[in-house]
Design a protein around this motif. Structure first.
Motif, PDB file in Angstrom:
ATOM      1  N   ILE A   1     -30.441 -25.431   1.145  1.00 38.38           N
ATOM      2  CA  ILE A   1     -30.028 -25.267  -0.258  1.00 38.38           C
ATOM      3  C   ILE A   1     -31.263 -25.308  -1.161  1.00 38.38           C
TER       4      ILE A   1
ATOM      5  N   ARG B   1     -26.515 -30.352  14.516  1.00 40.57           N
ATOM      6  CA  ARG B   1     -27.268 -29.780  15.638  1.00 40.57           C
ATOM      7  C   ARG B   1     -26.872 -30.439  16.955  1.00 40.57           C
TER       8      ARG B   1
ATOM      9  N   ASP C   1     -27.456 -38.693  10.677  1.00 37.18           N
ATOM     10  CA  ASP C   1     -26.947 -37.700   9.718  1.00 37.18           C
ATOM     11  C   ASP C   1     -27.358 -36.275  10.124  1.00 37.18           C
ATOM     12  N   ALA C   2     -28.219 -36.146  11.104  1.00 35.70           N
ATOM     13  CA  ALA C   2     -28.525 -34.809  11.638  1.00 35.70           C
ATOM     14  C   ALA C   2     -27.596 -34.582  12.827  1.00 35.70           C
TER      15      ALA C   2
ATOM     16  N   ALA D   1     -31.834 -28.957   3.135  1.00 38.14           N
ATOM     17  CA  ALA D   1     -33.109 -28.253   2.928  1.00 38.14           C
ATOM     18  C   ALA D   1     -32.899 -26.753   2.740  1.00 38.14           C
TER      19      ALA D   1
HETATM   20  N1  BES Z   1     -23.959 -31.571   6.496  1.00 41.65           N
HETATM   21  C1  BES Z   1     -25.288 -31.957   6.176  1.00 41.65           C
HETATM   22  C2  BES Z   1     -26.045 -30.858   5.453  1.00 41.65           C
HETATM   23  C3  BES Z   1     -25.533 -30.536   4.070  1.00 41.65           C
HETATM   24  C4  BES Z   1     -25.987 -31.231   2.967  1.00 41.65           C
HETATM   25  C5  BES Z   1     -24.642 -29.505   3.892  1.00 41.65           C
HETATM   26  C6  BES Z   1     -25.513 -30.911   1.719  1.00 41.65           C
HETATM   27  C7  BES Z   1     -24.171 -29.179   2.640  1.00 41.65           C
HETATM   28  C8  BES Z   1     -24.607 -29.885   1.551  1.00 41.65           C
HETATM   29  C9  BES Z   1     -26.054 -32.274   7.460  1.00 41.65           C
HETATM   30  O1  BES Z   1     -25.298 -32.856   8.477  1.00 41.65           O
HETATM   31  C10 BES Z   1     -27.092 -33.269   7.085  1.00 41.65           C
HETATM   32  O2  BES Z   1     -26.741 -34.348   6.715  1.00 41.65           O
HETATM   33  N2  BES Z   1     -28.343 -32.858   7.191  1.00 41.65           N
HETATM   34  C11 BES Z   1     -29.424 -33.703   6.846  1.00 41.65           C
HETATM   35  C12 BES Z   1     -30.499 -33.524   7.888  1.00 41.65           C
HETATM   36  C13 BES Z   1     -31.581 -34.551   7.800  1.00 41.65           C
HETATM   37  C14 BES Z   1     -31.062 -35.912   8.182  1.00 41.65           C
HETATM   38  C15 BES Z   1     -32.693 -34.142   8.738  1.00 41.65           C
HETATM   39  C16 BES Z   1     -29.928 -33.263   5.482  1.00 41.65           C
HETATM   40  O3  BES Z   1     -29.932 -32.078   5.180  1.00 41.65           O
HETATM   41  O4  BES Z   1     -30.301 -34.134   4.702  1.00 41.65           O
END
Ligand code: BES
Ligand code: MN
Ligand code: ZN
Length: 453
Positions: free
Chosen positions: A341, A312, A308-309, A339
Motif C-alpha cells: 500500500i 505467506r 503477523d506475517a 508495504a
Molecule cells: N494482512 C496484513 C497486510 C495488510 C495490512 C493488508 C494492511 C491490508 C492492509 C499482513 O498479514 C501483515 O500483517 N503484514 C505485515 C507484514 C510484516 C509483519 C512483515 C505488514 O504488512 O505489516
C-alpha cells in the motif's frame, strides 16, 4: 413546442463534458418517461472519458426509482475499441456501480428497483455485443460474490463459511469442491499453515474448487487465495485502530472464488482450479511464538520472527499442495503487505512473477478491463533479507521493500512453477467512509482467463 425543440432548449445551458449529466422529463404520453443526457467529449472519446461518462450515468441510475433503462451505445465511439470492448466496458462499469451490500441495518435503504438495462447497438455488432454482455454478466456475478464475501463480518465469514460458499459453486456443471480439514492439513505436513491456524478456536480449511470446462488432462490454470478471515497479527498483535479492516484479509480468497464463479457462469472451455487457504490469525495459548521454527510442506524450514506475517505461511503450503495439479500457471492473490500500500496506494495491485510472458499477460488483462497491476521485482538480490540463523529462512525481511521480500519468500516455493503473485492489500478494499470490498482483482483475473480461453 415540438418534442425536439423541447429537448434542444432543455440542453441549451448544459455543460457538455464527460461526467456531467442532465435529466429531462418527457411528456407523460411518451413511452420513454425521462431522458438522461450524458456529457461527452468531441470526436472519438478516450477510454478514460468513456469510463467517466458511464460512471456518471450509473450514479444517476442507482438513485432513480424505475425498473428499466436503455443505454444508447451507438452514440459513443470510443478510441481504439471495437463494439465488443465498448459493450464490455460499459456493462462492467454499470454493474460494479450498482452493487450494494445487503447490510443488517434497520434504516437500510430499499434496494434500487432497476432490474433491466437495455443496450442499444448497431444491428451489425449484435452478436459481439451479446457475447460482451454474457462475459460482463459473468464477471459481474463473480465480482459481487467476491465483494459480498469480503464485506461479511468476520464472525460470519470464517473458514467454515468460505468452505460452504465454495461448495455452493460446485453445484454447477463440471465443477467439484474438496475441503481439507485441519486433521488432514496436519497429516499432510503443512507445518506453516498449521502454525497460523492453531491459535484459533475456528478451524482452518484448505478449500479447492475444480472446474473442468476444458479437455481431459489439459493442465489447469491454478489460482490460490489468501483467506485469513481475520488477522489480529497473532502474538505479534496489531495495534487497535482500524483492526476491524483485517476482516478483509480474505479478499484474495474471495477474488479467486469470484473468478471461479465468473468462469463457471461463462462456461469457458478450459480447466481451472481455485485453492483457498482459509484460517484465522489469533493470539492464544496455542498460537505460534516469535522464534518458533516450523517445517513447510515443501520440506524447507521457516523461523517465524513475526506472527503477523501469516499470509505467506498459509500460502507457501497451499502453493506446494497445488503442484499436484501440474498447473499451466499458478497465480496467488493476497492482501499480503502494508508495504504494498505504501508503494502503490490503491490504484494498482502489486504484481510479481518468475515468468515474463505470464506477467505481461496479466498486465495486459488488467489494462484492458481497468483493473490495473504494476510489476515489482523478485530479484535474487532481495533474498538475503530472509536469512535466518535457525532455519532455511525467516518469515520476514527488514523494513525495506516489504512487499518485495514477502514475494521473495513465496518465490522459494514456486521454483518448479510458472508463477505470479498479486499483492492486493491496497486494491481489494477501501477503508474510511467508503469502507468496503472492491471486488478487485476479479476483473483482471477473469480477463486473463478469458484471454487464455
Ligand atoms: N494482512 C496484513 C497486510 C495488510 C495490512 C493488508 C494492511 C491490508 C492492509 C499482513 O498479514 C501483515 O500483517 N503484514 C505485515 C507484514 C510484516 C509483519 C512483515 C505488514 O504488512 O505489516
Ligand atoms: Mn498479518
Ligand atoms: Zn494478513
Amino acid at each position: 413546442m415540438k418534442a425536439d425543440d423541447y429537448v434542444k432548449s432543455a440542453v441549451r445551458d448544459f455543460e457538455d463534458k464527460p461526467g456531467k449529466t442532465l435529466w429531462i422529463p418527457l411528456p407523460a404520453s411518451k413511452r420513454v418517461k425521462r431522458l438522461l443526457v450524458l456529457g461527452s467529449s468531441k470526436g472519438p472519446i478516450s477510454a478514460a472519458d468513456f469510463r467517466k461518462i458511464i460512471q456518471a450515468a450509473t450514479v444517476q441510475l442507482k438513485s432513480a426509482q424505475f425498473r428499466s433503462a436503455t443505454l444508447d451505445l451507438e452514440a459513443f465511439s470510443v478510441a481504439d475499441q471495437d463494439g465488443y470492448q465498448t459493450t464490455r466496458l460499459a456493462t462492467a462499469i454499470i454493474s460494479a456501480g450498482l452493487y450494494r451490500f445487503d447490510a443488517p441495518k434497520q434504516d437500510e435503504q430499499p434496494p434500487s428497483r432497476l432490474n433491466r438495462i437495455v443496450l442499444h447497438v448497431d444491428g451489425r455488432s449484435r452478436a459481439s455485443a451479446a457475447r460482451a454482455v454474457r462475459h460482463a454478466n459473468a464477471l459481474d456475478a463473480g465480482m459481487a460474490f467476491a465483494r459480498d464475501l469480503g464485506n461479511q463480518p468476520p464472525n460470519v465469514c470464517n473458514p467454515t463459511y468460505l468452505a460452504r460458499q465454495a461448495r455452493s459453486l460446485a453445484r454447477a456443471e463440471k465443477t467439484s469442491c474438496k475441503v481439507i480439514d485441519e486433521r488432514q492439513i496436519e497429516a499432510l505436513g503443512m507445518g506453516a499453515f498449521m502454525s497460523v491456524t492453531r491459535g484459533s478456536d475456528t478451524p482452518g480449511k484448505l478449500i479447492i474448487v475444480e472446474y473442468r470446462g476444458g479437455k481431459r488432462g489439459e493442465p489447469p490454470i491454478a489460482l490460490i487465495g489468501k483467506g485469513i478471515t481475520f488477522d489480529t497479527g497473532g502474538i505479534s498483535l496489531k495495534p487497535g485502530p482500524a483492526m476491524d479492516e483485517m476482516k478483509f484479509d480474505m479478499c484474495g480468497a474471495a477474488a479467486v472464488l469470484g473468478c471461479a464463479r465468473a468462469v463457471i457462469d461463462a462456461k469457458l472451455p478450459l480447466n481451472l482450479v481455485a485453492v483457498v487457504a482459509a484460517a484465522e490469525n489469533m493470539p492464544s495459548g496455542k498460537a505460534s511464538r516469535p522464534g518458533d521454527v516450523v517445517t513447510t510442506l515443501s520440506g524447507q524450514t521457516v523461523e517465524i520472527l513475526n506472527t503477523d506475517a501469516e499470509g505467506r505461511l498459509v500460502l507457501c503450503d497451499a502453493i506446494t499442495y497445488t503442484e499436484r495439479y501440474k498447473p499451466k500457471v499458478v497465480i496467488d492473490v493476497a492482501t499480503l503487505t502494508g508495504a504494498c500500500i505504501i508503494a502503490l496506494g490503491s490504484h494498482a495491485s502489486g504484481l510479481f512473477a518468475n515468468d515474463d510472458a505470464l506477467a505481461n499477460d496479466l498486465l495486459k488483462a488488467g489494462d484492458f478491463i481497468g483493473d490495473r497491476a504494476w510489476r515489482l521485482p523478485v530479484w535474487e538480490d532481495y533474498q538475503s533479507a530472509l536469512k535466518s540463523n535457525f532455519a532455511d529462512m525467516a518469515n520476514i525481511g527488514g523494513r525495506e521493500a516489504g512487499a518485495v521480500t514477502a514475494a521473495c519468500f513465496l518465490a522459494r516455493f514456486t521454483r518448479k512453477l510458472r508463477w505470479a503473485h498479486l499483492d492486493v492489500a491496497g486494491s481489494a478494499f477501501s477503508g474510511g467512509a467508503a469502507k468496503g470490498a472492491s471486488g478487485r482483482p476479479v476483473p483482471l483475473l477473469f480477463q486473463y482467463v478469458l484471454d487464455q480461453a
